[in-house]
Design an enzyme around this catalytic site. Structure first.
Site, PDB file in Angstrom:
ATOM      1  N   LYS A  13       0.694  -1.199   0.041  1.00  0.00           N
ATOM      2  CA  LYS A  13       0.075   0.000   0.145  1.00  0.00           C
ATOM      3  C   LYS A  13       0.862   1.130   0.166  1.00  0.00           C
ATOM      4  O   LYS A  13       0.639   1.981  -0.987  1.00  0.00           O
ATOM      5  CB  LYS A  13      -0.997   0.032   1.178  1.00  0.00           C
ATOM      6  CG  LYS A  13      -1.919  -1.330   1.225  1.00  0.00           C
ATOM      7  CD  LYS A  13      -2.810  -1.203   2.321  1.00  0.00           C
ATOM      8  CE  LYS A  13      -2.115  -1.265   3.738  1.00  0.00           C
ATOM      9  NZ  LYS A  13      -1.502  -2.422   4.009  1.00  0.00           N
ATOM     10  N   ARG A  86      -9.813   0.431   8.794  1.00  0.00           N
ATOM     11  CA  ARG A  86      -9.397  -0.991   8.910  1.00  0.00           C
ATOM     12  C   ARG A  86     -10.264  -1.829   9.768  1.00  0.00           C
ATOM     13  O   ARG A  86      -9.999  -3.058   9.954  1.00  0.00           O
ATOM     14  CB  ARG A  86      -8.001  -0.551   9.838  1.00  0.00           C
ATOM     15  CG  ARG A  86      -6.836  -1.688   9.377  1.00  0.00           C
ATOM     16  CD  ARG A  86      -5.637  -1.063  10.377  1.00  0.00           C
ATOM     17  NE  ARG A  86      -4.382  -1.717   9.940  1.00  0.00           N
ATOM     18  CZ  ARG A  86      -3.329  -1.240   9.520  1.00  0.00           C
ATOM     19  NH1 ARG A  86      -3.480   0.073   8.879  1.00  0.00           N
ATOM     20  NH2 ARG A  86      -2.360  -1.928   9.226  1.00  0.00           N
ATOM     21  N   ARG A 125      11.526  -5.876   4.652  1.00  0.00           N
ATOM     22  CA  ARG A 125      11.339  -4.508   4.546  1.00  0.00           C
ATOM     23  C   ARG A 125      12.397  -3.837   5.554  1.00  0.00           C
ATOM     24  O   ARG A 125      12.345  -4.008   6.581  1.00  0.00           O
ATOM     25  CB  ARG A 125       9.927  -4.025   4.819  1.00  0.00           C
ATOM     26  CG  ARG A 125       9.885  -2.479   4.880  1.00  0.00           C
ATOM     27  CD  ARG A 125       8.362  -2.313   5.128  1.00  0.00           C
ATOM     28  NE  ARG A 125       7.523  -2.712   6.220  1.00  0.00           N
ATOM     29  CZ  ARG A 125       6.332  -2.693   6.302  1.00  0.00           C
ATOM     30  NH1 ARG A 125       5.500  -1.997   5.251  1.00  0.00           N
ATOM     31  NH2 ARG A 125       5.683  -3.246   6.901  1.00  0.00           N
ATOM     32  N   ARG A 158      11.363  -2.198  11.181  1.00  0.00           N
ATOM     33  CA  ARG A 158      10.120  -1.848  11.980  1.00  0.00           C
ATOM     34  C   ARG A 158      10.007  -2.839  13.034  1.00  0.00           C
ATOM     35  O   ARG A 158      10.154  -4.161  12.740  1.00  0.00           O
ATOM     36  CB  ARG A 158       8.829  -1.742  11.099  1.00  0.00           C
ATOM     37  CG  ARG A 158       8.856  -0.306  10.618  1.00  0.00           C
ATOM     38  CD  ARG A 158       7.407  -0.101   9.650  1.00  0.00           C
ATOM     39  NE  ARG A 158       6.369  -0.843   9.995  1.00  0.00           N
ATOM     40  CZ  ARG A 158       5.291  -0.566   9.170  1.00  0.00           C
ATOM     41  NH1 ARG A 158       5.221   0.096   8.341  1.00  0.00           N
ATOM     42  NH2 ARG A 158       3.965  -1.383   9.753  1.00  0.00           N
ATOM     43  N   ARG A 169      -0.416 -10.028  12.756  1.00  0.00           N
ATOM     44  CA  ARG A 169      -0.840  -8.844  12.161  1.00  0.00           C
ATOM     45  C   ARG A 169      -1.754  -9.426  10.785  1.00  0.00           C
ATOM     46  O   ARG A 169      -2.788  -8.974  10.704  1.00  0.00           O
ATOM     47  CB  ARG A 169       0.108  -7.835  11.547  1.00  0.00           C
ATOM     48  CG  ARG A 169       0.735  -6.747  12.496  1.00  0.00           C
ATOM     49  CD  ARG A 169       2.091  -6.343  11.885  1.00  0.00           C
ATOM     50  NE  ARG A 169       1.844  -5.517  10.696  1.00  0.00           N
ATOM     51  CZ  ARG A 169       2.885  -4.966  10.125  1.00  0.00           C
ATOM     52  NH1 ARG A 169       4.145  -5.554  10.198  1.00  0.00           N
ATOM     53  NH2 ARG A 169       2.572  -3.938   9.153  1.00  0.00           N
TER      54      ARG A 169
HETATM   55  P1  AP5 Z   1       4.923  -1.581   1.789  1.00  0.00           P
HETATM   56  O1  AP5 Z   1       4.422  -0.850   0.581  1.00  0.00           O
HETATM   57  O2  AP5 Z   1       5.601  -0.953   3.058  1.00  0.00           O
HETATM   58  O3  AP5 Z   1       3.574  -2.385   2.333  1.00  0.00           O
HETATM   59  P2  AP5 Z   1       1.947  -1.792   3.213  1.00  0.00           P
HETATM   60  O4  AP5 Z   1       1.009  -2.378   2.423  1.00  0.00           O
HETATM   61  O5  AP5 Z   1       2.227  -0.191   3.058  1.00  0.00           O
HETATM   62  O6  AP5 Z   1       2.585  -2.420   4.569  1.00  0.00           O
HETATM   63  P3  AP5 Z   1       2.431  -1.964   6.014  1.00  0.00           P
HETATM   64  O7  AP5 Z   1       3.092  -2.891   6.932  1.00  0.00           O
HETATM   65  O8  AP5 Z   1       3.073  -0.480   6.040  1.00  0.00           O
HETATM   66  O9  AP5 Z   1       1.001  -1.876   6.096  1.00  0.00           O
HETATM   67  P4  AP5 Z   1       0.179  -2.087   7.413  1.00  0.00           P
HETATM   68  O10 AP5 Z   1      -1.191  -1.931   6.875  1.00  0.00           O
HETATM   69  O11 AP5 Z   1       0.421  -3.222   8.241  1.00  0.00           O
HETATM   70  O12 AP5 Z   1       1.026  -1.118   8.599  1.00  0.00           O
HETATM   71  P5  AP5 Z   1       0.534   0.491   8.959  1.00  0.00           P
HETATM   72  O13 AP5 Z   1       1.593   1.172   8.749  1.00  0.00           O
HETATM   73  O14 AP5 Z   1      -0.534   1.003   8.249  1.00  0.00           O
HETATM   74  O15 AP5 Z   1       5.722  -2.778   1.213  1.00  0.00           O
HETATM   75  C1  AP5 Z   1       6.133  -3.871   2.056  1.00  0.00           C
HETATM   76  C2  AP5 Z   1       7.521  -4.318   1.584  1.00  0.00           C
HETATM   77  O16 AP5 Z   1       7.402  -4.859   0.294  1.00  0.00           O
HETATM   78  C3  AP5 Z   1       8.413  -3.209   1.288  1.00  0.00           C
HETATM   79  O17 AP5 Z   1       9.550  -3.673   1.831  1.00  0.00           O
HETATM   80  C4  AP5 Z   1       8.292  -2.964  -0.081  1.00  0.00           C
HETATM   81  O18 AP5 Z   1       9.583  -2.674  -0.736  1.00  0.00           O
HETATM   82  C5  AP5 Z   1       8.013  -4.404  -0.405  1.00  0.00           C
HETATM   83  N1  AP5 Z   1       7.167  -4.383  -1.699  1.00  0.00           N
HETATM   84  C6  AP5 Z   1       6.031  -3.697  -2.071  1.00  0.00           C
HETATM   85  N2  AP5 Z   1       5.316  -3.890  -3.158  1.00  0.00           N
HETATM   86  C7  AP5 Z   1       6.021  -5.144  -3.880  1.00  0.00           C
HETATM   87  C8  AP5 Z   1       5.800  -5.999  -4.601  1.00  0.00           C
HETATM   88  N3  AP5 Z   1       4.759  -5.589  -5.603  1.00  0.00           N
HETATM   89  N4  AP5 Z   1       6.818  -7.077  -4.889  1.00  0.00           N
HETATM   90  C9  AP5 Z   1       7.720  -7.230  -4.085  1.00  0.00           C
HETATM   91  N5  AP5 Z   1       7.912  -6.393  -3.103  1.00  0.00           N
HETATM   92  C10 AP5 Z   1       7.267  -5.533  -2.656  1.00  0.00           C
HETATM   93  O19 AP5 Z   1       0.335   0.276  10.359  1.00  0.00           O
HETATM   94  C11 AP5 Z   1       1.085  -0.382  11.442  1.00  0.00           C
HETATM   95  C12 AP5 Z   1       0.232  -0.494  12.648  1.00  0.00           C
HETATM   96  O20 AP5 Z   1      -0.495   0.665  13.202  1.00  0.00           O
HETATM   97  C13 AP5 Z   1      -0.600  -1.611  12.637  1.00  0.00           C
HETATM   98  O21 AP5 Z   1      -0.376  -2.700  12.986  1.00  0.00           O
HETATM   99  C14 AP5 Z   1      -1.762  -0.876  13.745  1.00  0.00           C
HETATM  100  O22 AP5 Z   1      -1.249  -1.225  14.952  1.00  0.00           O
HETATM  101  C15 AP5 Z   1      -1.582   0.677  13.709  1.00  0.00           C
HETATM  102  N6  AP5 Z   1      -2.584   1.377  12.698  1.00  0.00           N
HETATM  103  C16 AP5 Z   1      -2.598   1.736  11.398  1.00  0.00           C
HETATM  104  N7  AP5 Z   1      -3.496   2.096  11.152  1.00  0.00           N
HETATM  105  C17 AP5 Z   1      -4.563   1.693  12.059  1.00  0.00           C
HETATM  106  C18 AP5 Z   1      -5.829   1.787  11.769  1.00  0.00           C
HETATM  107  N8  AP5 Z   1      -6.674   2.227  10.737  1.00  0.00           N
HETATM  108  N9  AP5 Z   1      -6.651   1.196  12.889  1.00  0.00           N
HETATM  109  C19 AP5 Z   1      -6.137   0.781  13.744  1.00  0.00           C
HETATM  110  N10 AP5 Z   1      -4.678   0.477  14.149  1.00  0.00           N
HETATM  111  C20 AP5 Z   1      -3.949   1.043  13.117  1.00  0.00           C
END
Ligand code: AP5
Length: 214
Positions: A13, A86, A125, A158, A169
């Protein structure tokens, strides 16, 4: 243009959002990035969120809803919501706020990736704690190993990308977040399903082809 980007943790994402905002000139509103910023600033919200985030749990809905509605309010020209909503409760609160403001979401991009493809994406990552740039030890290497390409300094893993937290997760995604797609189906949202197991460039091409139609 106002978009939501849905998908499991590690689906890409954040990677795709950075490309969408460059192409369409909209703002990237990532709930995870905002929370990490709050933690880095040592705010009360950041302190409250810390334990949930590091164990892979969701931060309570009321804290997230207030934080994200506030972030959206100042962005009238368009945005991509990344990581929000979410839960169905968050989706309903978002719709209520949008209706009250006379606004609507133009598209809901749903990145589809199987768990077995996602786990190595997350554990490999590496992120820049200063500028937020995201790399991968195999798929998206920085020019110099372990260093941000923008000259910010060392990259970090992270805490929630450790293997045991990743498993939690993914479990929470299936238990609580996958239902958000069903919610948008039930209210007639414009859901755009994108098969997202290809390379970052392949996924971007599929996303852009669909968004150009909006
Ligand atoms: P990346 O682009 O970083 O993936 P992402 O989907 O953004 O992953 P996140 O882990 O950041 O998402 P998340 O939703 O769990 O975390 P968030 O920060 O929102 O890609 C991942 C890796 O793969 C990278 O190394 C990239 O280079 C590689 N990659 C990407 N695309 C690729 C491809 N096509 N092929 C190969 N490799 C690829 O949330 C973190 C925490 O915050 C949550 O666990 C929760 O505790 C809290 N939180 C956040 N939002 C909420 C909410 N709305 N409600 C409650 N808690 C929340």
């Amino acid at each position: 243009m106002k978009l939501i980007l849905l998908g499991p943790p590690g689906a890409g994402k954040g990677t795709q959002c950075k490309r969408i905002i460059e192409k369409y000139g909209v703002k990237h509103l990532s709930s995870g990035d905002i929370l990490r910023g709050e933690r880095a600033a040592g705010s009360e919200l950041g302190e409250k969120a810390k334990e949930y985030m590091d164990s892979g749990q969701l931060v309570p809905d009321d804290l997230i809803i207030e934080m994200m509605i506030k972030a959206m309010t100042s962005e009238k020209s368009g945005y991509v919501l990344d990581g929000f909503p979410r839960t169905v409760v968050q989706g309903e609160a978002l719709d209520k706020a949008l209706n009250a403001a006379g606004e609507k979401i133009d598209g809901i991009v749903n990145l589809q990736v199987a768990d077995e493809v996602i786990a190595p994406r997350m554990t490999g990552r590496r992120s820049c704690p200063k500028c937020g740039a995201v790399y991968h030890v195999e798929n998206l290497k920085p020019a110099k190993e372990g260093e941000c390409d923008k000259g910010c300094g060392p990259l970090v893993q992270r805490p929630d990308d450790k293997p045991d937290v990743v498993a939690n997760r993914l479990k929470i995604y299936h238990e609580q977040t996958a239902a958000v797609v069903g919610y948008y189906q039930s209210v007639g949202g414009n859901i755009i399903n994108i098969p997202a197991e290809g390379s970052p460039d392949e996924v971007t091409a599929l996303v852009i082809a669909e968004l150009d139609k909006i």
